[in-house]
Design a protein around this motif. Structure first.
Motif, short mmCIF file in Angstrom:
data_model
loop_
_atom_site.label_atom_id
_atom_site.label_comp_id
_atom_site.label_asym_id
_atom_site.label_seq_id
_atom_site.Cartn_x
_atom_site.Cartn_y
_atom_site.Cartn_z
N SER A 47 -19.76 14.12 2.93
CA SER A 47 -18.77 14.21 4.02
C SER A 47 -18.36 14.17 4.95
CB SER A 47 -18.18 12.79 3.14
OG SER A 47 -16.77 14.02 2.79
N ASP A 48 -17.93 14.16 6.51
CA ASP A 48 -17.79 15.31 7.52
C ASP A 48 -16.64 14.93 8.69
OD1 ASP A 48 -17.18 17.40 8.20
OD2 ASP A 48 -19.52 17.44 9.53
N ILE A 49 -15.88 14.96 9.10
CA ILE A 49 -14.96 15.10 9.90
C ILE A 49 -15.93 14.89 11.27
CG2 ILE A 49 -12.98 15.09 11.02
CD1 ILE A 49 -11.48 15.66 8.60
N VAL A 52 -6.14 15.32 12.22
CA VAL A 52 -6.04 14.13 12.53
C VAL A 52 -5.98 14.00 10.77
CG1 VAL A 52 -8.33 13.99 13.25
CG2 VAL A 52 -8.12 14.87 11.06
N ALA A 53 -5.32 12.23 10.75
CA ALA A 53 -4.93 11.65 9.42
C ALA A 53 -5.71 12.06 8.04
CB ALA A 53 -4.74 10.70 9.29
N ALA A 54 -6.57 12.84 8.19
CA ALA A 54 -7.40 12.80 6.89
C ALA A 54 -7.90 14.41 6.87
CB ALA A 54 -8.68 11.86 6.53
N LYS A 55 -8.30 14.93 5.27
CA LYS A 55 -9.11 16.07 5.06
C LYS A 55 -10.09 15.96 3.31
CE LYS A 55 -7.43 20.59 3.88
NZ LYS A 55 -6.25 21.89 3.19
N ILE A 63 -14.01 22.07 13.03
CA ILE A 63 -13.03 21.97 11.94
C ILE A 63 -12.12 22.88 10.70
CG2 ILE A 63 -12.18 20.71 10.40
CD1 ILE A 63 -14.94 18.71 10.73
N TYR A 64 -10.80 22.66 11.20
CA TYR A 64 -9.76 23.44 10.34
C TYR A 64 -8.39 23.02 9.98
CZ TYR A 64 -6.62 27.76 9.54
OH TYR A 64 -5.73 28.06 8.46
N GLN A 65 -8.93 22.80 8.17
CA GLN A 65 -8.44 22.08 7.68
C GLN A 65 -7.92 20.87 8.31
OE1 GLN A 65 -4.11 24.07 7.87
NE2 GLN A 65 -4.94 25.76 5.58
N ASP A 66 -7.10 20.16 8.51
CA ASP A 66 -6.81 18.71 9.37
C ASP A 66 -6.75 18.75 10.78
OD1 ASP A 66 -4.21 19.84 10.08
OD2 ASP A 66 -2.96 18.12 9.06
#
Length: 813
Positions: A267-269, A253-256, A289-292
């Motif tokens: 917040s969370d992805i 993804v384009a965010a971290k 989730i691992y990094q991005d």
């Protein structure tokens, strides 16, 4: 159109498909209808075939485990050969010769150029149209899309005005894989979107057909104050629901999420999932989730599913104003344009809310002469990724680096509002380029500059256009009206102002300032570009400007001086500056202009350069090939030495001379060095602006290569970049393991240095001096061993005295 709409509303579409066979028997116009409408033809054909053999490629080839497909495949003629007669012949009822697009013809030209032999005809398998049978709107859009394609195809009269608009092809690219019980992985081409199917997902003997498709505009419902999508909307299709194991979706993804405690808590992805494209979407819990990168376990399987990755906040707590404030967000941009450039064309700057940048993009809102053009498919010319810490307005500028082309005045700078970015949808801005004069078409480079309003942050990158369209003469029978047109050969040399290069004079330098050594300086370990002298020596100072550079151990200020026919630096505190009249004995400090040129160009023997960039820069900036040929030792050359490809344009003649010199240097590598000899020649025809540009470009490139991973420390010193900003420079160059390989580390270093240097405009001396100072201040300065940057500073500080001595101001020859 009104009648068509009324007819469309009155039709019972499911009934049409259901009773297609019966209709074909009773409707006398059915054959003509199916011949003109490829969708009806396919559906009718599939219904006539009781065994329904017209299935997808994967069903016809059970051992084909992976197939990348594109909608345009369904528009190809069966049995295509590299033969224009075959192309124009009505080889298939699905697509007649007249509906071939210009791109088809140009592709054939390219193929014939590189592969003159005919290729064997290949059987094209028809697309499976059954998916349209129960979707009235999908059928209607597909039919209208095909009509637009047909109407916008080869029209010679329109092509003579603007050939680029006929380049229309379908662009939806997806991937389909057929997997057995052993499982496997499916990746969407040119993306970081994967589906992992575990072993035992289906029973032995059964197959699972997995389809992946990226929909560029994510659902609006997932973009609001508390949520922002960071991936495209992913469409996942499965053919077999008789499964025993879940499947896994993996997306980069384009965010971290930022590392501060507030962002980590608030917040969370997450992954939003739905069985319908429009929603409603629900949040899935089975996420890792691992990094991005996020991996999602999909358990509730269906034939068609939709997923999108987003950053979600539980609430917005000041000082945060929206969910963007909780994450490090990278923004991806792409520059799209036609397959071939023309005298007037449009480039489209596109911002994506994710890091998936497709290779082709359909543009529907192109306007020309105040009229809307049919939808066209543009190619990806270049892309870039940068860090956008906060949701802010952006200013976009496109600047041509070629004097033959310009951007339309009102298109040179455009803004993108933060509200547009917030929606997560693609944001496009169009820039109209046009050619100046009647010169011959050629590819060129332009600069894309992105400024963050209310901030000093600037990111920029260069884009190279494709070549102009090859001529279609001999392939298309043009109307007589076009054939009778007189061809006007371009005469670009008439548009270029006549420049008379001064004649280089080899004579003694004229020096006005001297320095008397106050102490003796002899070094046990010799240091390049630093002079050694005895107390009382008279040193010629080439100007009173000071150079800041590291000496044996620390930073000092230096004069550029000459002693015993050698140019170098002398410590300012070690000399007493005197005038020319006060100097007693200047014999040891004399130097000729020829020796000066040969010495100040010495750094170029060890600098890294890109030959194609040097070639294009010199050919565009030197306007007299004879003057360059003479100083390079090719005074015997005449126009007879050029082949036909090099006689129409002065820049091509200059390029031919440079190429010849490159070949000669390559043949004698031990004695000759290309860049060194080229710089000496340019200095001898007084092209100091060009030399300064080449100096800055090669120093930046060589510095990037020398620094390697040390560029991060330099970035902190030069521009005070944060770790996140540094990471944003490295993201485009990361490998599959998420890290930049050591041998590739020069690329983010170069991107940073190039962007940093752009802030100086034409101040090349300041660029070199500030870079020297920053490198000297590093913990382990590379400039202690690598002294070529110091040599470059000597070069730029000697240009004035060189011009004053070597070129007569009153030359009237």
């Amino acid at each position: 159109d009104t009648n068509e709409s009324k007819l469309d509303l009155d039709i019972d579409w499911p009934g049409v498909f259901k009773h297609a066979q019966a209709v074909s028997k009773t409707n006398p116009f059915w054959n003509e209808l199916s011949g003109s409408n490829p969708f009806v033809h396919d559906i009718a054909a599939s219904n006539r075939n009781e065994n329904n053999k017209r299935l997808s490629v994967l069903k016809e080839k059970p051992y084909l485990f992976s197939k990348i497909s594109s909608n345009r495949d369904s528009l190809d003629s069966s049995g295509d050969e590299l033969n224009i007669d075959c192309l124009l012949r009505k080889t298939s009822v699905r697509r007649s010769g007249r509906s071939k697009s210009v791109s088809d013809f140009l592709d054939i030209v390219d193929n014939q150029r590189f592969n003159p032999h005919k290729t064997a005809p290949q059987k094209t398998i028809a697309s499976d149209m059954t998916w349209l049978q129960n979707d009235r709107e999908a059928y209607r859009m597909a039919w209208l899309s095909h009509r637009q394609l047909t109407r916008s195809c080869l029209d010679l009269e329109a092509m003579s005005h603007s050939p680029g608009w006929a380049q229309t092809q379908a662009t939806d690219i997806h991937v389909v894989c057929k997997l057995n019980h052993e499982g496997g992985s499916v990746q969407l081409p040119d993306s970081d979107i994967n589906i992992h199917v575990p072993v035992g997902h289906v029973s032995p003997g059964e197959f699972q057909e997995v389809g992946l498709k990226a929909i560029l505009n994510p659902p609006l419902s997932c973009n609001n104050e508390l949520s922002s999508t960071v991936s495209p909307l992913i469409e996942l299709t499965l053919s077999n629901l008789n499964t025993s194991e879940a499947i896994f979706l993996e997306v980069k993804v384009a965010a971290k999420v930022k590392s501060d405690p507030l962002s980590q808590v608030m917040s969370d992805i997450v992954c939003f999932f739905s069985l319908n494209k429009e929603g409603p979407f629900k949040k899935l819990e089975n996420c890792y989730i691992y990094q991005d990168t996020i991996q999602v376990k999909l358990t509730d399987l269906s034939h068609v599913m939709y997923a999108v990755i987003a950053v979600q906040a539980s609430k917005i707590q000041p000082p945060a104003t929206n969910v963007w404030d909780y994450v490090h967000r990278t923004v991806s941009v792409g520059i799209y344009g036609p397959k071939y450039i023309h005298p007037s064309f449009t480039a489209v700057f596109t911002v994506f809310g994710h890091n998936y940048i497709p290779g082709k993009l359909t543009i529907c809102d192109i306007k020309k002469g105040g009229k809307s053009m049919p939808p066209v498919v543009f190619q990806l010319w270049g892309k870039h990724t940068f860090l956008l810490e906060k949701l802010q307005d952006l200013n976009i500028s496109l600047i041509s680096c070629d004097p033959d082309f310009q951007v339309k005045m009102e298109d040179q700078s455009k803004n993108i509002k933060k509200e547009e970015l917030k929606t997560g949808e693609m944001v496009r801005q169009q820039f109209l380029f046009s050619m100046l004069g009647c010169r011959e078409m050629h590819f060129f480079v332009f600069l894309v500059q992105i400024k963050i309003l209310k901030s000093s942050q600037v990111t920029q990158f260069h884009v190279t256009t494709p070549d102009p369209a090859p001529k279609l003469s001999g392939i298309i029978n043009r109307p007589k009206r076009l054939q009778n047109r007189k061809e006007i050969k371009s005469a670009p040399w008439l548009l270029i102002p006549t420049i008379k290069y001064p004649k280089f004079q080899d004579k003694t330098l004229s020096v006005n300032t001297y320095g008397v050594a106050l102490k003796t300086v002899l070094r046990q370990n010799k240091i390049d570009y630093l002079l050694e002298y005895f107390k009382g020596d008279t040193i010629a100072l080439l100007g009173e400007d000071k150079v800041k550079a590291i000496g044996q151990t620390k930073m000092k200020e230096w004069y550029v001086g000459v002693l015993r026919k050698k140019i170098g630096l002398v410590h300012c505190k070690n000399v007493k500056v005197i005038s020319k009249e006060q100097a007693m004995d200047t014999a040891d400090s004399e130097l000729t202009t020829r020796n000066l040129v040969e010495q100040i160009a010495l750094p170029f023997k060890k600098l890294t350069y890109i030959y194609s960039v040097v070639l294009s820069t010199v050919s565009e900036s030197v306007y007299d090939w004879r003057a360059l040929a003479e100083v390079l030792g090719y005074s015997h050359m005449s126009l007879d030495d050029f082949n036909e490809a090099h006689i129409d344009k002065e820049s091509e003649r200059v390029a031919h001379v440079v190429k010849k010199m490159k070949q000669d240097c390559h043949a004698n590598k031990k004695k000759r060095l290309f860049l060194y000899e080229l710089i000496v020649a340019l200095l001898k025809i007084d092209c100091q602006g060009l030399v300064a540009r080449l100096t800055q470009d090669t120093i930046i490139l060589t510095s990037a290569v020398k620094l390697g991973k040390g560029w991060r420390e330099l970035a902190e010193k030069l521009a005070r970049l944060t770790k996140q900003q540094i990471e944003a420079y490295e993201v485009p160059h990361q490998g599959k393991n998420g890290a930049v390989a050591l041998e590739m580390m020069w690329k983010p270093a170069y991107d940073f240095l190039y962007t940093w240097a752009a802030h100086y405009g034409d101040g090349y001396r300041d660029v070199l001096q500030d870079l020297q100072s920053a490198l000297d201040k590093m913990k382990n300065p590379v400039t202690k061993q690598w002294r070529e940057l110091t040599g470059a500073l000597i070069l730029v500080n000697c240009m004035e005295v060189l011009r004053a001595s070597a070129f007569s101001k009153m030359e009237e020859e």
